[in-house]
Design a protein around this motif. Structure first.
Motif, PDB file in Angstrom:
ATOM      1  N   PHE A  17       0.830  -1.210   0.000  1.00  6.52           N
ATOM      2  CA  PHE A  17       0.000   0.000   0.000  1.00  6.52           C
ATOM      3  C   PHE A  17       0.858   1.250   0.000  1.00  6.52           C
ATOM      4  CE2 PHE A  17      -2.761  -3.269   1.462  1.00  6.52           C
ATOM      5  CZ  PHE A  17      -4.027  -2.910   1.044  1.00  6.52           C
ATOM      6  N   THR A  18       0.383   2.268  -0.709  1.00  5.18           N
ATOM      7  CA  THR A  18       0.940   3.615  -0.624  1.00  5.18           C
ATOM      8  C   THR A  18      -0.006   4.388   0.282  1.00  5.18           C
ATOM      9  OG1 THR A  18       1.876   3.518  -2.848  1.00  5.18           O
ATOM     10  CG2 THR A  18       1.471   5.717  -1.927  1.00  5.18           C
ATOM     11  N   GLY A  19       0.506   5.024   1.313  1.00  2.00           N
ATOM     12  CA  GLY A  19      -0.359   5.682   2.291  1.00  2.00           C
ATOM     13  C   GLY A  19      -0.868   4.668   3.299  1.00  2.00           C
ATOM     14  N   HIS A 118       4.321  -0.695  -6.874  1.00  2.00           N
ATOM     15  CA  HIS A 118       3.437   0.362  -6.393  1.00  2.00           C
ATOM     16  C   HIS A 118       2.908   1.183  -7.569  1.00  2.00           C
ATOM     17  CE1 HIS A 118       3.747   0.235  -1.964  1.00  2.00           C
ATOM     18  NE2 HIS A 118       4.851  -0.446  -2.239  1.00  2.00           N
ATOM     19  N   VAL A 119       1.736   1.744  -7.384  1.00  2.00           N
ATOM     20  CA  VAL A 119       1.130   2.638  -8.370  1.00  2.00           C
ATOM     21  C   VAL A 119       1.849   3.982  -8.253  1.00  2.00           C
ATOM     22  CG1 VAL A 119      -0.995   3.849  -9.000  1.00  2.00           C
ATOM     23  CG2 VAL A 119      -1.075   1.448  -8.247  1.00  2.00           C
ATOM     24  N   GLN A 123       0.411   7.549 -12.461  1.00  2.00           N
ATOM     25  CA  GLN A 123      -0.679   6.602 -12.724  1.00  2.00           C
ATOM     26  C   GLN A 123      -1.909   6.969 -11.891  1.00  2.00           C
ATOM     27  OE1 GLN A 123       1.606   3.070 -11.722  1.00  2.00           O
ATOM     28  NE2 GLN A 123       1.539   2.372 -13.850  1.00  2.00           N
ATOM     29  N   TYR A 124      -1.696   7.225 -10.615  1.00  2.00           N
ATOM     30  CA  TYR A 124      -2.793   7.555  -9.701  1.00  2.00           C
ATOM     31  C   TYR A 124      -3.533   8.818 -10.140  1.00  2.00           C
ATOM     32  CZ  TYR A 124      -5.090   9.090  -5.383  1.00  2.00           C
ATOM     33  OH  TYR A 124      -6.016   9.527  -4.458  1.00  2.00           O
ATOM     34  N   ASN A 125      -2.792   9.803 -10.640  1.00  2.00           N
ATOM     35  CA  ASN A 125      -3.376  11.086 -11.028  1.00  2.00           C
ATOM     36  C   ASN A 125      -3.842  11.128 -12.480  1.00  2.00           C
ATOM     37  OD1 ASN A 125      -3.122  12.529  -8.531  1.00  2.00           O
ATOM     38  ND2 ASN A 125      -0.909  12.487  -8.854  1.00  2.00           N
ATOM     39  N   GLY A 126      -3.922   9.984 -13.135  1.00  3.73           N
ATOM     40  CA  GLY A 126      -4.355   9.937 -14.527  1.00  3.73           C
ATOM     41  C   GLY A 126      -5.825  10.310 -14.694  1.00  3.73           C
ATOM     42  N   PRO A 127      -6.282  10.426 -15.942  1.00  3.61           N
ATOM     43  CA  PRO A 127      -7.675  10.796 -16.196  1.00  3.61           C
ATOM     44  C   PRO A 127      -8.637   9.752 -15.630  1.00  3.61           C
ATOM     45  CG  PRO A 127      -6.525  10.255 -18.246  1.00  3.61           C
ATOM     46  CD  PRO A 127      -5.516  10.194 -17.153  1.00  3.61           C
ATOM     47  N   ARG A 128      -9.787  10.243 -15.194  1.00  3.62           N
ATOM     48  CA  ARG A 128     -10.768   9.376 -14.542  1.00  3.62           C
ATOM     49  C   ARG A 128     -12.101   9.391 -15.271  1.00  3.62           C
ATOM     50  NH1 ARG A 128      -9.167  12.062  -8.909  1.00  3.62           N
ATOM     51  NH2 ARG A 128      -7.109  11.105  -8.792  1.00  3.62           N
ATOM     52  N   VAL A 129     -12.822   8.278 -15.125  1.00  3.40           N
ATOM     53  CA  VAL A 129     -14.174   8.147 -15.634  1.00  3.40           C
ATOM     54  C   VAL A 129     -15.051   7.864 -14.426  1.00  3.40           C
ATOM     55  CG1 VAL A 129     -15.707   6.766 -17.085  1.00  3.40           C
ATOM     56  CG2 VAL A 129     -13.356   7.211 -17.821  1.00  3.40           C
TER      57      VAL A 129
END
Length: 135
Positions: A17-19, A118-119, A123-129
């Motif tokens: 886990f990150t965080g 880890h992500v 990657q984590y801040n990529g575009p979202r749907v």
């Protein structure tokens, strides 16, 4: 019928886990059962590493906004009441959106999980749907 004694909340390992994320075991089946159920609480911005489950995993979003992504797919912004199913062997990650806590019920069978890298923040801040824009 049996009233099950619940173990204490555990902080989940930094290797996976990150965080900060914490789990409460709801149910851990004994053979022949393979059922697993955990209530998992993610702090804002925390997330799993990339991973897969030999028999798949189902997530029921309880509170907050979850971010979930399969390798090569869109980041899905899931909301309370949404259910996300990942098939056996599918590499994915899940965690809390920035700025708020997220809780999901995780359901899976067996402890055969493969943990990967880890992500990254990119990657984590990529575009979202958002699930709110889909039927």
């Amino acid at each position: 019928m049996e009233l099950l004694t619940q173990p204490p909340t555990v902080k989940l390992p930094a290797e996976w886990f990150t965080g900060d994320a914490y789990a409460d075991v709801i149910y851990r089946g004994e053979a022949p059962s393979r059922m697993r159920a955990n209530m998992v609480r993610f702090t804002p911005g925390s997330r799993t590493a990339w991973h897969s489950h030999a028999l798949g995993q189902t997530l029921h979003i309880v509170e907050g906004i979850a971010l979930v992504q399969s390798r090569g797919g869109d980041i899905i912004e899931a909301h309370p009441g949404d259910v996300i199913d990942t098939p056996p062997g599918e590499e994915h990650w899940h965690g809390a959106a920035p700025g708020q806590f997220m809780i999901h019920l995780a359901l899976w069978e067996t402890d055969d999980a493969t943990w990967l890298e880890h992500v990254s923040d990119d990657q984590y801040n990529g575009p979202r749907v958002s699930t709110r824009t889909h039927p």
